[in-house]
Structures are given as C-alpha cells and as structure tokens.
Design a protein around this motif. Structure first.
Motif, PDB file in Angstrom:
ATOM      1  N   PRO A 422       0.824  -1.215   0.000  1.00 63.39           N
ATOM      2  CA  PRO A 422       0.000   0.000   0.000  1.00 63.39           C
ATOM      3  C   PRO A 422       0.857   1.264   0.000  1.00 63.39           C
ATOM      4  CG  PRO A 422      -0.799  -1.569   1.625  1.00 63.39           C
ATOM      5  CD  PRO A 422       0.535  -2.088   1.156  1.00 63.39           C
ATOM      6  N   SER A 423       0.401   2.244  -0.751  1.00 62.28           N
ATOM      7  CA  SER A 423       1.063   3.550  -0.803  1.00 62.28           C
ATOM      8  C   SER A 423       0.098   4.528  -1.443  1.00 62.28           C
ATOM      9  CB  SER A 423       2.351   3.478  -1.632  1.00 62.28           C
ATOM     10  OG  SER A 423       2.056   3.269  -2.999  1.00 62.28           O
ATOM     11  N   PRO A 424       0.270   5.841  -1.203  1.00 61.22           N
ATOM     12  CA  PRO A 424      -0.600   6.822  -1.869  1.00 61.22           C
ATOM     13  C   PRO A 424      -0.557   6.698  -3.392  1.00 61.22           C
ATOM     14  CG  PRO A 424       0.628   7.853  -0.086  1.00 61.22           C
ATOM     15  CD  PRO A 424       1.183   6.474  -0.240  1.00 61.22           C
ATOM     16  N   ALA A 425       0.626   6.383  -3.945  1.00 59.36           N
ATOM     17  CA  ALA A 425       0.744   6.249  -5.396  1.00 59.36           C
ATOM     18  C   ALA A 425      -0.067   5.055  -5.890  1.00 59.36           C
ATOM     19  CB  ALA A 425       2.209   6.089  -5.791  1.00 59.36           C
ATOM     20  N   ARG A 426      -0.036   3.943  -5.124  1.00 59.40           N
ATOM     21  CA  ARG A 426      -0.811   2.776  -5.533  1.00 59.40           C
ATOM     22  C   ARG A 426      -2.307   3.048  -5.416  1.00 59.40           C
ATOM     23  NH1 ARG A 426      -3.039  -2.288  -4.394  1.00 59.40           N
ATOM     24  NH2 ARG A 426      -2.239  -3.909  -5.813  1.00 59.40           N
ATOM     25  N   THR A 427      -2.705   3.798  -4.407  1.00 62.70           N
ATOM     26  CA  THR A 427      -4.116   4.157  -4.264  1.00 62.70           C
ATOM     27  C   THR A 427      -4.589   4.967  -5.467  1.00 62.70           C
ATOM     28  OG1 THR A 427      -3.917   4.179  -1.853  1.00 62.70           O
ATOM     29  CG2 THR A 427      -5.787   5.359  -2.823  1.00 62.70           C
ATOM     30  N   LYS A 428      -3.766   5.893  -5.902  1.00 59.52           N
ATOM     31  CA  LYS A 428      -4.114   6.690  -7.085  1.00 59.52           C
ATOM     32  C   LYS A 428      -4.233   5.795  -8.318  1.00 59.52           C
ATOM     33  CE  LYS A 428      -2.716  10.889  -9.569  1.00 59.52           C
ATOM     34  NZ  LYS A 428      -1.657  11.939  -9.662  1.00 59.52           N
ATOM     35  N   ALA A 429      -3.330   4.823  -8.429  1.00 59.13           N
ATOM     36  CA  ALA A 429      -3.396   3.891  -9.553  1.00 59.13           C
ATOM     37  C   ALA A 429      -4.678   3.062  -9.497  1.00 59.13           C
ATOM     38  CB  ALA A 429      -2.176   2.976  -9.548  1.00 59.13           C
TER      39      ALA A 429
END
Length: 761
Positions: A422-429
């Motif tokens: 999990p990461s903010p970048a993965r959430t955006k993806a």
C-alpha cells in the motif's frame, strides 16, 4: 463559417521524388488486388517504406473506406498494436472486448487498405492480430513492411532489392536508377555542380544501390567531391568480408554508410545524435534541450543534423528515421549513457505530465489534449522504461478523459500486479484503473478497484482519492441500474471532495452522476438544481471536459421538464465541447440528443437529418452502436414524470455499448486522421456556452411546444426515429435521413455550430 472536416486517409505527403521502382509499384498493386496481406521485405534503407507510402497514395481511390498508415517503429509492446491501429482509424476505446474483436467488427464490411510500416520487431504480434482480423474482413487489405515475412496463410511476400547500378567497367550508365537518384539529389543540393560520371557510378556500386545510403553520400557533396567520396568509400568497404551482393553484405553496406555519416559529424553532433535516439517520435527543441543538454553539450546543433540528413524537420519539430535512430542508440550504449538518457527522457515527460495534470481542471484542457496526441509515442516509450506509479498516474486524464483506455489499463494493470504494498501512489493507480475500467465497460473490475482504493484512501486520510473512488462506484451503480446507490455514492463523493486539501475535477463529475441519478427517477428539478451549480463551477475555472458532461445531462433533464428549447441549447453545447476535445462517443450521443430535442419541438425534418448524421458518426468512428448503454432502469417516480433515461442511460464515462443498428454503406465512411479519435479544427468557431450562463428558467417555449409532463420523453434512438417518422412520413424521413447519413461528421458538426445549418432541408 469555416467547415470542420475529417479526412478519409492519413497518407503522409512525400517530400522528394521517388526514383525508379515502376515495376515494383505495379507488382505491389497487383498483389494487393489478389491477396489480403502483402509484405514488402528487404534490408534497412532499401526503400520499403517509400514504396508502401507511394502505393498507398496511388490506391487512394481504389478503397472506398480509405487508406491508413500505421507507423509501428516506436511501438515496443506487441499487446498494444491493436491500440495503435484503432487510434489511426479513429476508434474510441470503450469496450471490454479484446482489441482484435473491436477491429474485426469495424473492418468486417469495410473496403480499406491498412499499411503497417516497420513490423520487424513485432512480427509475431502483428501476425497474431492480422490472422484474427483479416479472417473477418474479406474486402480489407494489409500492406506490411518488414525485414522478414509475417508468416500468415495467404501472405504474398515481395522482396525489395536495391536500385540498379552500373556494371563494373562502365562509365556512361546515367540511365540506371541509382545514378539517377544520386544525380537528382545532388542537383537539388548543389545546383550547377558538375559531376564525374565514372565517380558517380563507382559510388553507387560501392553503396550497392541502397537508396538511403546513396542519399547519405550525396549529403557529403557540400564538403567533398564525388571522386573523394568514392575514394573514401572504397577504402572503407575494403574492410568488409567478401564482395558478393548478399543481404548480409547489403546490411553491412547500409551500416557502413550510416557510420561514415557518423564519422563526418563533429564530436558535438555525434553526441547529440546518440542522445536524441531516446526519443520515440517527434520532439521539439525544448524537449531536446531538457533531455540532452548538459555541461558536455550546452549547445544543440539540431539544424546541422537536419542538414546532414540525420534529423527530419517538419516545422519546429524533428524526428529520426529508424535506421538512424538504431545506430545512434548503439553509440549511446557504447558511451555508457543509455540508462541515464532513458531516465532523463522519463523525467522530462513526467514533469510535463505533472504540469498537464495540475492544469487539466482549468482553461488549458485543449492545449494539453493536443500535447497528448502529439506526444503519445514518447509517453509510451517513457512508460515502457518506468517501473513506478508516478508517470502512469500523472497521466490519468489521458486514460480517463481522452479515450486512451486500453493503453492505460495495460500500464496500470502491469504495475498494480507488480507492486502490492500500500502507498498513496498505488491508491491513485487503483482509482485511475477503476475509472478506465468503467470507460471500457468492465463494471466488475471498476467496482473492485474502486472499493480497494476507497479503503486505502480513507486509511491514509486522502479525501480526494476517496472521493474519486466513490465517484467511480457511483457511476458504476448508475450504469448497472441502481440510481439510489448512485445518488448515495455520488453525494458521498461530493462531500469527500469538499474535505480535500485542493480542488479536484472529480467534484463536478460527481455532480453530473448525482444529477443523472435524479433524472433516472424522474426528479428533473433536482437534477437541474445540481447541474446549475456544476455549470457555474466549471465555467468559473474555464473548464470544458466536465462541463460538456454536465451539458449533456442538463439537456436530458430539460427534456424531462418539458423544455425542449433549453434542452437543445445544452445538447449543442455538449456536442461542441465533446467534439473539440476529440470525444467521438460523446459527440455521437450529443447528436442523437439533438435529434430528440428536435422531435420534442415537433420538427421531424430536422430530427431525421440529425439521426442520419448521428448514425454516420457512430459508424464512421467504429463505435459499437447508434446509442448509449442500456442498464436496467427502474420505473420513474418522484415528480410523477417518466424519465427520459428509460432506454439508453450512460454514466458520465459514457461506458460500453452493445452492437445495434445496421451497418453504414462502405462508401460513406470517413474515419478521422491520426493523433486522436476525432480531430476537429481547434481554431474554428464554437458555441457561446464558453462565455454565457445557462438559459434562465421560464425561457419562452420553442416551436413545437413543451413535452407533456405526464408522458415525459423516452430518448432511445428507436423512439426518436418513430416519432420523427410520425411527424413527416416514411418517405420524407428516409430522404432526410439519407441526407444526414451522407454528411462527413466534421461537416455535420460545423452546420450544427452554425445553428441555421439544418433549418432549410
């Protein structure tokens, strides 16, 4: 007013004469007439592409549905070849089906010629795609260029050899094609130059008559005499093993000719040549400076590389031929700079993408949409070498707003599978993938990814990402026939966007979804109230994309309220915005909506012509049917009116559609040019909704009177057609429908923009 038109082909203009090749051109045309697939093979620089382009130009009138050139040199992913072809043909990528099925359906009844240029590095993928597509398209033809055959049944292979050269010992062979090429190019480069026939013949023999090698040698005439060129080539080729004119020898000859051009460049020019090889397509001086300049190369001699035929210039932009790029890339590896330049290329386009993302919700959408269409090859090259989420998510508006759905899902899915942490970048993806999946009609994947994104975003306190996830879920609910769920989720999304740190374009989109949920239930006044706020919000920012979605929803709501005149104003505004942004499906839906408003006003003649123009638009751009998605729609309720959404209902993403409606006669199709599914004139006039507020409540009714509120208005295409027929009769309807069907989509939009264009039919 200036008429906006689409084109019937994208064959590039030739900038120099084609010397010789008369027999080959005739043979290629004959093979195309008899075979579904013709492949031109030969070594690099022998002229395969020139022959293919000249053939395409000569056969323009032989294919009613156009001649289309697909350049594959910059494509590195075999999975995306179908996307490249669809982009050239102008097909909107809004289907969950495999791309080969979409292409096969579109091409099935077409009489067109598809030129696939530079298949060398994608032979297996090209063969697999063409095997499936051509089996369904008896009248389509493919002309491919490759260094090897594609290996399909029915393929006719034509090896392209070098130009004829003088026999050894002859000096007066001016009539041979290689000598003619050298002489013509030399006269254009250095007028009044006196050439030594024996030396010219020797140069052409040494270069094996390979056209590109000959043209590179001609460029040396500004610094050397023909005799000097011959002497230096003779010394160099003495190092080659053997003297037979085998394909291997010719390959060595081409490489040596390019290498000689390389050595005649200055150190700065050679370094720039190597560094520029990281660009996959066209680039400008600013791009080159950002990627290539440093303390070793503070000044970029671009024009000197143009003068030496290393770069091709078109206006302020540049590119390299494949052979030249490949040679430069080899030197970049030898210099040990390849990884660094690939990273700088990626970083440059990442910076551009971040700026585009930051400015997308504002007045610069058209500028950035044009940028995307120009830079797609370079963006894809950067993504191919990127293992992080930053670039692919910064380009979310490309995948979600500009129709590059399949390509976006390819890159997003690849990274989401590879990076599980999990990461903010993965959430955006995740929410970007959900959005793209919904646009492609994959509601199951959209819901799953949206739910995953929502949980991750809320855990991190990222309210903008959570709002995007909820908006995706709301749109999916709307498409699946759950207006109550759509209302709840869209309202939650709007509340989340209100808590976000910065404004986000997801808010006006959530308002469109909320309004459409109200409209499905027949609560048109509530829908209009929401859309009035949405319009003002977008107008304040100078935003066009979300506003065009709101305009379309407002037109539907106004029809439900019995205001066909106001509904027409908004349908015209929606068409203008969607057309200018290159939204093929949105434009076709707006055209159908205009027909519905005409029927509501009692103007069956105008409706018939608009329905014909709409059918032409759906078929010309390969859209799956003449209408929008059809979820299960509950009975109307609320204000006691029947919903205009009973029948076709589209999410704000204008999701998937199922095939309906008869095919367009092949001679009527006029697909748009490359670089975007629809390329209307950006300079042409557009509607006043750019600067004007919405119509006031209580505007005078339009001719034909309002729609009775007790009956509502069902805007399915079939009902619009039946009402138009009832107004004018079958004979008049068929005549006017055919008139609209005969219109080029761009011409039809231009007439609608004129407001009077359909008044006198």
């Amino acid at each position: 007013m200036a008429e906006t038109r689409t084109r019937r082909d994208n064959v590039p203009a030739e900038t120099s004469s084609l010397v010789g090749r008369r027999e080959e051109l005739g043979e290629i045309a004959g093979l195309i007439a008899r075979s579904p697939l013709v492949t031109l093979t030969g070594v690099a620089g022998v002229g395969k592409t020139r022959l293919a382009i000249r053939t395409a130009d000569r056969l323009r009138d032989s294919f009613a549905d156009g001649v289309w050139v697909v350049e594959l040199s910059a494509e590195q992913n075999g999975d995306l070849i179908g996307h490249d072809i669809a982009e050239v043909l102008g097909l909107r990528e809004q289907s969950a089906r495999p791309q080969f099925e979409v292409l096969a359906d579109f091409i099935a009844d077409k009489r067109l010629l598809l030129v696939l240029d530079t298949c060398d590095h994608l032979v297996d993928a090209c063969a697999a795609l063409l095997r499936r597509v051509l089996s369904e398209a008896p009248h389509a033809r493919v002309l491919a260029t490759s260094r090897q055959p594609l290996g399909l049944p029915g393929e006719r292979v034509l090896p392209i050899g070098p130009l004829a050269v003088p026999e050894p010992g002859t000096t007066g062979a001016a009539g041979t094609d290689a000598v003619r090429l050298f002489t013509e190019r030399a006269s254009a480069l250095v007028p009044d130059l006196i050439l030594d026939p024996a030396a010219v013949a020797q140069v052409c023999r040494l270069l094996d008559g390979i056209p590109l090698a000959v043209e590179l040698a001609v460029r040396r005439l500004r610094a050397l005499s023909v005799q000097q060129i011959a002497e230096r080539l003779d010394d160099r080729f003495a190092l080659l093993v053997g003297g037979s004119r085998t394909p291997l020898r010719r390959h060595q000859t081409m490489r040596t000719a390019v290498g000689w051009s390389h050595e005649l460049c200055t150190a700065e020019e050679r370094l720039l040549w190597a560094r520029l090889s990281v660009f996959a397509g066209w680039f400008d001086a600013d791009d080159a400076r950002a990627v290539c300049a440093d303390e070793r190369l503070s000044w970029l001699p671009l024009l000197r590389l143009v003068d030496k035929s290393i770069l091709i210039a078109e206006g302020s932009r540049y590119r390299m031929l494949d052979t030249i790029r490949d040679y430069g890339r080899e030197w970049l590896r030898r210099l040990g700079e390849e990884k660094a330049l690939i990273r700088r290329h990626r970083d440059h386009y990442l910076a551009q993408a971040r700026r585009a993302e930051a400015e997308w919700y504002g007045p610069y959408q058209l500028r950035w949409a044009d940028w995307v269409h120009r830079e797609l090859p370079n963006l894809k090259a950067a993504l191919d070498h990127d293992d992080g989420f930053e670039l692919v998510t910064a380009l979310w508006f490309v995948w979600c707003c500009l129709g590059q759905v399949r390509q976006g899902r390819y890159y997003l899915d690849r990274l989401l599978r590879r990076h599980k942490r999990p990461s903010p970048a993965r959430t955006k993806a995740l929410w970007t993938y959900a959005w793209a999946a919904l646009s492609a009609g994959d509601t199951a994947a959209a819901r799953d990814r949206a739910a995953e994104a929502y949980e991750a975003a809320m855990a991190a306190g990222d309210f903008a990402a959570a709002g995007c996830a909820r908006q995706n879920a709301a749109a999916a609910a709307l498409v699946c026939g759950d207006p109550d769920g759509a209302e709840r989720l869209a309202a939650e999304a709007a509340e989340l966007f209100g808590r976000a740190v910065s404004v986000h374009i997801g808010l006006p989109l959530a308002e469109v979804t909320l309004a459409m949920a109200f409209g499905v239930r027949g609560e048109f006044d509530r829908a209009v109230e929401v859309l009035t706020r949405q319009w003002a919000r977008c107008a304040e920012r100078g935003e066009l994309w979300a506003r065009s979605h709101g305009d379309h929803a407002r037109s539907l709501a106004e029809l439900g309220r019995g205001e066909p005149g106001i509904a027409e104003v908004y349908a015209r505004a929606a068409l203008d915005g969607k057309w200018r942004l290159g939204d093929a499906m949105g434009s076709a839906m707006a055209m159908d909506q205009l027909a519905a408003t005409a029927v509501a006003r009692g103007d069956g003649r105008r409706a018939a012509c608009l329905l014909g123009a709409g059918r032409r638009m759906w078929t010309a751009f390969g859209l799956p049917r003449s209408g929008a998605p059809e979820p299960v729609t509950p009975p109307a309720r609320g204000e006691g009116r029947r919903s205009p959404y009973e029948g076709p209902v589209a999410s704000p993403y204008e999701g998937p559609v199922a095939s309906r409606g008869g095919p367009l006669p092949s001679h009527e199709v006029s697909p748009p040019p490359r670089r975007g599914p629809v390329l209307p004139s950006r300079e042409g006039p557009h509607l006043s909704h750019e600067v004007s507020p919405p119509p006031r409540e209580g505007s005078p009714p339009s001719r034909g009177g309002p729609v009775p509120s007790g009956q509502g208005f069902l805007i399915s295409r079939e009902l619009t057609e039946s009402r138009a027929r009832a107004l004018v009769g079958d004979a008049v309807y068929e005549r006017l429908f055919a008139r609209g069907l005969a219109m080029d989509p761009g011409a039809a939009v231009a007439r609608i923009r004129d407001t009077r264009g359909f008044d006198h039919l």
